[in-house]
Design a protein around this motif. Sequence first.
Motif, PDB file in Angstrom:
ATOM      1  N   LEU A 381      21.226  31.217  32.153  1.00 41.38           N
ATOM      2  CA  LEU A 381      20.655  32.335  31.394  1.00 41.38           C
ATOM      3  C   LEU A 381      21.723  33.243  30.783  1.00 41.38           C
ATOM      4  CD1 LEU A 381      17.810  33.490  33.811  1.00 41.38           C
ATOM      5  CD2 LEU A 381      17.509  32.669  31.469  1.00 41.38           C
ATOM      6  N   HIS A 382      22.984  32.938  31.069  1.00 42.45           N
ATOM      7  CA  HIS A 382      24.061  33.867  30.721  1.00 42.45           C
ATOM      8  C   HIS A 382      24.063  34.269  29.249  1.00 42.45           C
ATOM      9  CE1 HIS A 382      28.073  35.213  29.625  1.00 42.45           C
ATOM     10  NE2 HIS A 382      28.073  35.782  30.813  1.00 42.45           N
ATOM     11  N   SER A 383      24.061  33.276  28.334  1.00 45.44           N
ATOM     12  CA  SER A 383      24.173  33.658  26.924  1.00 45.44           C
ATOM     13  C   SER A 383      22.915  34.363  26.448  1.00 45.44           C
ATOM     14  CB  SER A 383      24.473  32.470  26.006  1.00 45.44           C
ATOM     15  OG  SER A 383      24.439  31.284  26.656  1.00 45.44           O
ATOM     16  N   TYR A 384      21.748  33.951  26.985  1.00 40.82           N
ATOM     17  CA  TYR A 384      20.504  34.617  26.592  1.00 40.82           C
ATOM     18  C   TYR A 384      20.552  36.108  26.970  1.00 40.82           C
ATOM     19  CZ  TYR A 384      15.630  36.044  26.897  1.00 40.82           C
ATOM     20  OH  TYR A 384      14.468  36.734  26.775  1.00 40.82           O
ATOM     21  N   LEU A 385      20.930  36.395  28.220  1.00 42.21           N
ATOM     22  CA  LEU A 385      20.973  37.793  28.676  1.00 42.21           C
ATOM     23  C   LEU A 385      22.035  38.585  27.916  1.00 42.21           C
ATOM     24  CD1 LEU A 385      20.565  37.158  32.515  1.00 42.21           C
ATOM     25  CD2 LEU A 385      18.883  38.235  31.006  1.00 42.21           C
ATOM     26  N   SER A 386      23.162  37.937  27.637  1.00 43.75           N
ATOM     27  CA  SER A 386      24.229  38.627  26.897  1.00 43.75           C
ATOM     28  C   SER A 386      23.778  38.922  25.470  1.00 43.75           C
ATOM     29  CB  SER A 386      25.500  37.782  26.864  1.00 43.75           C
ATOM     30  OG  SER A 386      25.898  37.491  28.171  1.00 43.75           O
ATOM     31  N   ASP A 387      23.127  37.945  24.828  1.00 40.90           N
ATOM     32  CA  ASP A 387      22.646  38.162  23.455  1.00 40.90           C
ATOM     33  C   ASP A 387      21.652  39.317  23.397  1.00 40.90           C
ATOM     34  OD1 ASP A 387      24.148  36.053  22.711  1.00 40.90           O
ATOM     35  OD2 ASP A 387      22.495  34.624  22.446  1.00 40.90           O
ATOM     36  N   GLN A 388      20.844  39.453  24.456  1.00 36.28           N
ATOM     37  CA  GLN A 388      19.826  40.514  24.492  1.00 36.28           C
ATOM     38  C   GLN A 388      20.414  41.845  24.951  1.00 36.28           C
ATOM     39  OE1 GLN A 388      16.620  40.018  23.562  1.00 36.28           O
ATOM     40  NE2 GLN A 388      16.943  37.853  23.209  1.00 36.28           N
TER      41      GLN A 388
END
Length: 415
Positions: A381-388
């Motif tokens: 989920l790392h990039s998803y959470l970072s993008d958000q």
Amino acid sequence: MKNRQSNIRLGIFGFGCVGQGLYNVVQTIAQAGIEVAKICVKDREKPRTLPTSAFTYDPQELLQDTSINILAELISDADEAYHIVKQALLAGRTIVSANKKMLARHLPELITLQQNYGGTLLYEAAVGGSIPIIRTLESYYSAEPLTKVRGILNGSSNYILTKMEAESLSYSLALQQAQELGFAEAIPTLDVGGYDTVNKLSLIAAHGFGATVQPEDVLRFGINTVTEADLTIAQTINSRIRLVATAAVDEDNKLTLRVLPTFVTEADELYYVQNETNGVSIDPVFAGEQFLKGSGAGSFPTGSAVWADVSAAIAGYRYTYPKAAKKTVAINQESELFLYLRCTEEVELAPALKLRLNLLQTTAGDSIYSLLIKERELLRLHSYLSDQQVFVAEITAEQAKLIALQSGVAEAMIY
Ligand SMILES: NC(=O)c1ccc[n+]([C@@H]2O[C@H](COP(=O)([O-])OP(=O)(O)OC[C@H]3O[C@@H](n4cnc5c(N)ncnc54)[C@H](OP(=O)(O)O)[C@@H]3O)[C@@H](O)[C@H]2O)c1
């Protein structure tokens, strides 16, 4: 550049913060018996505090001069640093480095080069500035297993968090201050994104646990999305937020490695690590927990660590990576973490994730949740959470419960 009774010739790459620190230490300790042969730098136009004859702009002038006994690689360019260190080791030379980014990326190859060609590479200054953490793990604890090494290893991030908390500065103002004081890079992502801490943690993993890890495999969240609201919430539960690196083994010898903002309580030594200071706790199986705290950066503190390497190398010291020779350590991504997540109410979190979130508080257009999650899933989920732009921090269930109670969400179910 000659000292009395000089018999060791030192070649230095870089004359910035660390290079000048080393040079000044060597000059101050006059009985050191060290002569600085030449200093290699890049910019021909830059004003220098030493005569032009002290400098060269050609790395080969140092690398091919066999009258130089020891080399110190202290430049800011990680790619060029790699070429310098590699060439030195291929020739069986002795070289010390402070370049954690280069070391973390190329460590397995650099270890092999030392084994094959007989050279020596030391790098105490690369982790924790003046704190002698690498040599403590490598030599003192060579024969005692460790259960955990945990610490604050990035002075810029710690300075920003301290200033935001103590002086209610915004993130951007605290970052600007850190840059003006020379603690943070002009492009600060390496520091605040947690990359620099991951690089240091991978060196700790090699010496403390015998593990070879690639920095991109380590779970990493930085402080770049933290706000004053997060720090205020931490204060209301008598905690502070710190960027914490953890390396810990379980009974099956599986190693967990992570870098995460973390809610630390007054009972934790890391709570008292302020400003640009670094702090590391070591948990050996028999000795009991120990804590080292000191300047994580700066000209003299880092110059002192490089000087310690230079003198140790002269005395014949080299790393043997004793833990790597013992049991193979597997990396564990199955352990669970309890998290604090904050995002603006506009953020549309994925439905599968939203179902598992536990609301702790809503404040000024933000929602704060807790979440129990496996490390492997969080990595996904790392990039998803970072993008958000979600702020992610480690918290205990007890701390999360306190936040929920204070906000009146008392019935919130905490895992
Ligand atoms: N600053 C700290 O407190 C600290 C702490 C721990 C580790 N480190 C590490 O130590 C290293 C040096 O950091 P620093 O803070 O001293 O950097 P710095 O102040 O920016 O100085 C960098 C030096 O490297 C030289 N340089 C850059 N590229 C070069 C090249 N291609 N060839 C030859 N020389 C080159 C520069 O030359 P010019 O003078 O010609 O520009 C300068 O003298 C970095 O790896 C850093 O991560 C720093």
